[in-house]
Design a protein around this motif. Structure first.
Motif: not given
Length: 250
Positions: A53, A100, A115, A131-132, A143, A181-182, A184, A204
Motif C-alpha cells: 500500500e 494499490q 483507496n 475499494y478500501k 469508502a 488494504i491495511c 481491513e 494484505r
C-alpha cells in the motif's frame, strides 16, 4: 500442482503532491520488478509480484478544500496510463501484479478519491479492483459505506451481487486473488468474505506502528491464512519521501 515464486516489493515512494510523483515511483518500481523477477527465479519462476500500500504515490490524502484540486490534478485514474505502464511490465515479465493507489475511478463514480487495490494479469489487463472498506484513524478517501446508495443503485439489493462488489476476487491461472488494504485486515470478516468468494491468495498490506513491531499485523495475517485455508502475501512499505525532500521511515 503449479508451483511458483511470489515476490513482495518493499520500495521507497513519495507522498504525491503532483502526478509526476506517481510516475517517479512507477519508474523506480520498474527496475525493482525487473531485478526481483530475475533474482528470485533461481528456484521457481516468479509468477506474482506484489507492491505495498502506498508504494505508488504514497497516501496523497485528499481532504478538505484540496479534495477537488487533488481529484482533478494529482491522482490517476484506474484504469489509466499508470496501470497501462504496469501492464507493459506484466507482459514483459509474464507476471501477475498486485498493487494499490490513491486514485479515482470514473467507472464507479465521478469525483471521489478512493483507496483502490488492483490486479493486472500477464496480458497487461486490469482484472481486479477493490475499494478500501475500513480506514485507519481519519482518512479522507471515500469508502463503499459512504456511497452505499450508489452501490444499491448500481448493483441492486441482491445480497450476492453486493457481496461480490464489496469483496471481489480475481480468478487467475495461478490462483484466485483477493485484496485487503491495511486496516481491513484487522477484521476477520473481511478475509472470510474473500474466502467465501473463492480467494486462495489474499494480499494484505502493512499496518502502521506499533502494530508491525509488536507483531499484531503478523498474527492477523497468519490467522487469515489458517482460518481461511489460503496464502497471505503481505509486502511492507519502505521509506516515504515527503514534500520538500523530508524522508520518513515507515
Amino acid at each position: 500442482m503449479l508451483q511458483y515464486t511470489a515476490v513482495g516489493i518493499q520500495n521507497e515512494s513519495r507522498m504525491a503532491v503532483t502526478r509526476d510523483d506517481y510516475w517517479a515511483d512507477l519508474e523506480n518500481l520498474a527496475g525493482s520488478i525487473e531485478y526481483a523477477v530475475w533474482n528470485c527465479s533461481l528456484d521457481l519462476p516468479v509468477k506474482l509480484v506484489a507492491i505495498s500500500e502506498c508504494g505508488i504515490g504514497g497516501w496523497c490524502l485528499a481532504g478538505g478544500d484540496e479534495h477537488l484540486r487533488i481529484y482533478r490534478d494529482v491522482v490517476p485514474e484506474i484504469p489509466g496510463k499508470e496501470t497501462e505502464f504496469l501492464g507493459e511490465l506484466c507482459r514483459k515479465f509474464g507476471i501477475h501484479l498486485i498493487g494499490q493507489m490513491i486514485a479515482k475511478d470514473p467507472d464507479l463514480m465521478p469525483d471521489p478519491v478512493i483507496n483502490i487495490a488492483f490486479v493486472i494479469n500477464p496480458d497487461g489487463q486490469l482484472i481486479h479492483k477493490h475499494y478500501k472498506t475500513a480506514f485507519y484513524q481519519r482518512e479522507p478517501n471515500v469508502a463503499p459505506s459512504d456511497i452505499w446508495d450508489h452501490y444499491i443503485e448500481r448493483f441492486g439489493d441482491d445480497p450476492d451481487r453486493l457481496f461480490d462488489a464489496v469483496y471481489p476476487v480475481a480468478r487467475t491461472e495461478i490462483g484466485n486473488i483477493g485484496t485487503l488494504i491495511c486496516a481491513e485486515g484487522s477484521f476477520p470478516e473481511a478475509a472470510r468474505g474473500l474466502a467465501l468468494n473463492g480467494a486462495e491468495i489474499i494480499w494484505r498490506t502493512q499496518y502502521p506502528e506499533p502494530w508491525m513491531g509488536n507483531q499484531t499485523a503478523e498474527i492477523q495475517n497468519r490467522s487469515h491464512a489458517v482460518f481461511n485455508t489460503c496464502y497471505v502475501l503481505s509486502p511492507n512499505i519502505g521509506s516515504i519521501w515527503f514534500p520538500g525532500g523530508q524522508k520518513k521511515q515507515s
